[in-house]
Design an enzyme around this catalytic site. Structure first.
Site, PDB file in Angstrom:
ATOM      1  N   HIS A 281       9.135  -7.347 -12.879  1.00  0.00           N
ATOM      2  CA  HIS A 281       9.287  -6.156 -12.032  1.00  0.00           C
ATOM      3  C   HIS A 281       7.957  -5.411 -11.913  1.00  0.00           C
ATOM      4  CE1 HIS A 281      13.463  -7.137 -12.178  1.00  0.00           C
ATOM      5  NE2 HIS A 281      13.451  -7.059 -13.501  1.00  0.00           N
TER       6      HIS A 281
ATOM      7  N   CYS B  82      18.810  16.811  -0.330  1.00  0.00           N
ATOM      8  CA  CYS B  82      18.986  17.398   0.996  1.00  0.00           C
ATOM      9  C   CYS B  82      20.424  17.075   1.410  1.00  0.00           C
ATOM     10  CB  CYS B  82      17.949  16.890   2.003  1.00  0.00           C
ATOM     11  SG  CYS B  82      18.052  15.149   2.465  1.00  0.00           S
TER      12      CYS B  82
END
Length: 145
Positions: A133, A65
């Site tokens: 992680h 965007c």
């Protein structure tokens, strides 16, 4: 890898540059729109791409965007999406390595096509490190309501 890409009017020109790169590299993708530079609503495109990635129809997505912020916020509303805003190569690498990001967001009014293409390349070629992680991502998943 199955890839889906989408943008609103603010990211349309950058999307065209990225698509040119994908075509040149022989990377298959689906273009979820928009297909013109006329004003449109980024949440519509974000939802279409994010739901397709979350459903497993695509491995990764790219959303664009004007800033990359609004479309990323909208995409992250979809359960299972980890959209990451990246305007530098370090973030592009580590959003994959540490966060297993499944959607990359960028701003067409913030970043030029040369750097954007390098970011896309890293996003598509970098794997997830797992380990500690993965444990942290499990903690994040537990936060989903």
């Amino acid at each position: 890898m199955k890839l889906i890409i989408g943008s609103d009017h603010g990211g349309f020109e950058l999307k065209k540059s990225i698509i040119e790169y994908l075509d040149k590299e022989g990377i298959a993708y689906t273009d979820a729109g928009t297909h013109t530079s006329e004003r449109c609503d980024y949440p519509v495109i974000a939802k279409k791409v994010a739901e397709a990635v979350a459903a497993g129809e695509y491995d990764r997505g790219i959303l664009l965007c004007g800033t990359g912020i609004g479309i990323g916020i909208a995409a992250n509303k979809v359960h299972g999406i980890r959209a990451a805003l990246c305007h530098d190569m370090f973030s592009a690498e580590y959003c994959r390595r540490h966060n297993d990001a499944n959607i990359l967001t960028m701003g067409g009014r913030v970043i030029g096509p040369g750097l954007a293409i390098e970011i896309v390349r890293l996003f598509l070629t970098t794997g997830f490190d797992g380990g500690r992680h993965a444990e942290r991502l499990n903690m994040v998943r537990e936060m989903d309501v």
